[in-house]
Design a protein around this motif. Structure first.
Motif, PDB file in Angstrom:
ATOM      1  N   ARG A  12     117.924  -8.016  51.382  1.00 21.54           N
ATOM      2  CA  ARG A  12     117.263  -7.950  52.568  1.00 21.54           C
ATOM      3  C   ARG A  12     115.954  -8.375  52.136  1.00 21.54           C
ATOM      4  N   CYS A  17     111.868  -6.644  56.491  1.00 18.80           N
ATOM      5  CA  CYS A  17     112.610  -5.289  56.953  1.00 18.80           C
ATOM      6  C   CYS A  17     111.724  -4.177  57.003  1.00 18.80           C
ATOM      7  N   GLY A  49     112.721  -3.271  51.107  1.00 19.54           N
ATOM      8  CA  GLY A  49     113.840  -4.103  51.102  1.00 19.54           C
ATOM      9  C   GLY A  49     114.966  -3.777  50.007  1.00 19.54           C
ATOM     10  N   THR A  50     115.856  -4.887  49.712  1.00 27.71           N
ATOM     11  CA  THR A  50     116.762  -4.318  48.788  1.00 27.71           C
ATOM     12  C   THR A  50     116.284  -3.763  47.370  1.00 27.71           C
ATOM     13  N   ASN A 139     119.651  -0.417  50.790  1.00 22.40           N
ATOM     14  CA  ASN A 139     119.350  -1.608  51.813  1.00 22.40           C
ATOM     15  C   ASN A 139     119.979  -2.853  51.520  1.00 22.40           C
ATOM     16  N   ASN A 141     122.525  -6.004  52.354  1.00 23.73           N
ATOM     17  CA  ASN A 141     122.932  -6.821  53.470  1.00 23.73           C
ATOM     18  C   ASN A 141     124.637  -7.185  53.043  1.00 23.73           C
TER      19      ASN A 141
END
Length: 175
Positions: A12, A17, A49-50, A139, A141
């Protein structure tokens, strides 16, 4: 002939985000803009984020710079169901404290902002995993990724003293 691999970017965008509740919103600022060059600074939580949590996040051991890279790449299972013995497991849901106690792989991840379903369970899920040196990816996707077996590459930045790091995570499907 070179093999064709299907690659899924499961990262992400940290600038797009929402931050975890209580964390600052990531921001870019200009440090230098002269002579044709642009240099920027990033201000963000390490959980934007990720990202990957290291044992230090639950005060259970080492920092993100010391995370074994072999935990961060290799065979991986993407699933909605808990698989206790997967080497690396990416879930479309969170873990319960009981599942965190039973997981025996190297890495576990989730699409959610946290591996725990509720704030009251955060430590009960994080601590047993991180205490055993199991790293956590949060997190992700996985919207475009079918359940199945993949090769995961999810390398954290080498930041000495940090308890987490942003990650660019990809899955590779064999042709």
């Amino acid at each position: 002939m070179e093999k064709e691999y299907k690659i899924y970017d499961i990262t992400r965008d940290m600038m797009r985000c929402a931050p975890y509740p209580g964390d600052p919103t990531p921001a870019l600022s200009v440090v230098y803009d002269d002579c044709g060059f642009l240099t920027q600074a990033l201000s963000a939580s390490l959980h934007a984020g990720t990202h990957m949590d290291a044992p230090l996040h639950a005060r259970a051991g080492g920092d993100i710079a010391g995370v074994s890279l072999s935990s961060c790449l290799g065979d991986c299972v993407v699933s909605s169901e808990f698989v206790a013995d997967a080497p690396r497991l990416l879930l479309r849901r969170t873990l319960t404290p009981a599942e965190a106690e039973r997981f025996s792989g190297l890495l576990v991840g989730t699409c959610a902002e946290s591996i725990a379903a509720a704030s009251a369970e955060e430590f009960a899920v994080h601590a047993p995993l991180l205490g055993r040196g199991i790293v956590i990816l949060e997190n992700l996707n996985l919207d475009a990724v079918p359940d199945g077996d993949y090769f995961l590459i999810a390398l954290p930045l080498k930041i000495s003293g940090a308890e987490a790091s942003p990650v660019r995570a990809i899955l590779v499907a064999q042709p």
